[in-house]
Design an enzyme around this catalytic site. Structure first.
Site, mmCIF file in Angstrom:
data_model
loop_
_atom_site.group_PDB
_atom_site.id
_atom_site.type_symbol
_atom_site.label_atom_id
_atom_site.label_comp_id
_atom_site.label_asym_id
_atom_site.label_seq_id
_atom_site.Cartn_x
_atom_site.Cartn_y
_atom_site.Cartn_z
ATOM 1 N N LEU A 146 0.862 -1.175 0.000
ATOM 2 C CA LEU A 146 0.000 0.000 0.000
ATOM 3 C C LEU A 146 0.905 1.234 0.000
ATOM 4 C CD1 LEU A 146 -2.679 -0.914 2.733
ATOM 5 C CD2 LEU A 146 -2.879 -1.155 0.242
ATOM 6 N N ASP A 147 0.464 2.299 -0.677
ATOM 7 C CA ASP A 147 1.216 3.547 -0.660
ATOM 8 C C ASP A 147 1.356 4.047 0.771
ATOM 9 O OD1 ASP A 147 1.164 3.441 -3.413
ATOM 10 O OD2 ASP A 147 -0.439 4.927 -3.635
ATOM 11 N N VAL A 148 2.383 4.857 1.007
ATOM 12 C CA VAL A 148 2.580 5.472 2.327
ATOM 13 C C VAL A 148 1.336 6.242 2.754
ATOM 14 C CG1 VAL A 148 3.894 7.235 3.577
ATOM 15 C CG2 VAL A 148 5.089 5.619 2.090
ATOM 16 N N THR A 150 -1.775 5.694 1.843
ATOM 17 C CA THR A 150 -3.007 4.898 1.780
ATOM 18 C C THR A 150 -3.095 4.015 3.010
ATOM 19 O OG1 THR A 150 -2.964 4.882 -0.640
ATOM 20 C CG2 THR A 150 -4.304 3.195 0.434
#
Length: 314
Positions: A146-148, A150
């Site tokens: 997951l993105d930082v 998100t």
């Protein structure tokens, strides 16, 4: 030019392909060798990229068939995993094979060059979870990311069997990944599919874009609730490209609210008190790698996203 035989450095030579005829030298080096534009420009500035044996400026337009000689920098040592307790990171489920976490904002999945903040892998090490040794040293056990910015559900493999099984399940799209996003405006149609290839942005580092020849990327969405300025959508990913949801909705001209990187309205973001994209990994469903039983994990909205929804509803 730096010696082609410098310790740890890799010398490459190849003709400029037809598809890059007329391209800037730094852009050609970036695309041919998978470097960021910044890294490619630095390499050209250092004299480590020759065109037909001559050092050129970054702005030099290369011609198809010209001979390009590049000395790539020595690979950086992989960043180490540092055990570090992460406030707000919650272990939802754990057994001998998998550990499922609810990831807060501001936490990366694993260490990476340039990232000095907390990571999921570091947080799990801090509380005593032994992770699979498969994968690159800094990404051991990580089967998806997951993105930082998100939040939400993420699974990490603890056993070698689980790593192999889950990597295969993600590759062959046997995992159901559902996200909730708040996007600007109203989608038309309210339910649909975005099928558009994604790759690195041709001119902006750290961004991705829909580009011809990119990796196949498919996003399904369904509008759950509409507000005057935005819509809450349920998103199902068929593929898992970097920034896929953010890129696809931005391409539709309905960027995730708060996502200034991909064109969100900063005035609306400020009104909702958002400092990141409204995007949440809501649920994850897959077959347990040892038992074969279907398991499903769900994450509630974190406080910042819940508050933004309340403001929209009011």
């Amino acid at each position: 030019m730096t010696s082609a035989f410098s310790a740890g450095r890799d010398h490459r030579s190849l003709p400029v392909p037809d598809g890059l005829d007329g391209t800037r030298l730094d852009q050609a080096v970036s695309r041919l060798f998978g470097l960021s534009r910044t890294a490619a420009a630095a390499l050209v500035d250092a004299g480590d990229a020759l065109v037909d044996g001559v050092a050129r400026a970054n702005s030099h337009k290369v011609k198809a068939g010209s001979w390009l000689e590049v000395t790539l920098p020595a690979p950086a040592a992989p960043p180490a995993v540092v055990p570090q307790a992460v406030p707000g990171l919650r272990v939802v489920y754990a057994d001998d094979d998998i550990v499922v976490v609810d990831k807060p904002v501001g936490v990366a999945a694993h260490p990476s060059p340039g990232w000095t903040g907390p990571t999921v892998i570091g947080a799990l090490a801090a509380v005593g979870h032994r992770i699979s040794t498969s994968g690159a040293a800094e990404r051991q056990g990580v089967v998806h990311r997951l993105d930082v910015g998100t939040t939400g559900i993420m699974v990490v493999a603890k056993s070698e069997q689980a790593y192999t099984s889950l990597k295969r399940a993600f590759k062959y799209r046997e995992v159901e990944k559902r996200y909730h996003a708040v996007v600007q405006g109203h989608l038309d149609p309210l339910r649909g599919t975005v099928d558009a290839p994604i790759d690195r942005h041709p001119t902006h580092d750290y961004r991705w874009a829909v580009v011809s020849g990119g990796k196949p990327s498919i996003t399904h969405y369904d509008t759950v609730e509409a507000f005057p300025a935005a819509s809450l959508v349920d998103v199902r990913l068929e593929t898992g490209r970097t920034h896929q949801i953010r890129v696809h909705f931005s391409t539709l001209r309905h960027p995730c609210v708060g996502d200034l990187t991909y064109g969100a309205d900063p005035t609306l973001s400020a009104r909702l008190g958002l400092t990141r994209q409204w995007l949440h990994a809501r649920s994850l469903s897959f077959l347990h790698p040892r038992t074969g039983d279907e398991v499903r994990f769900v994450s509630d909205y974190p406080d910042d996203l819940a508050r933004a929804l309340e403001i929209l509803r009011d």
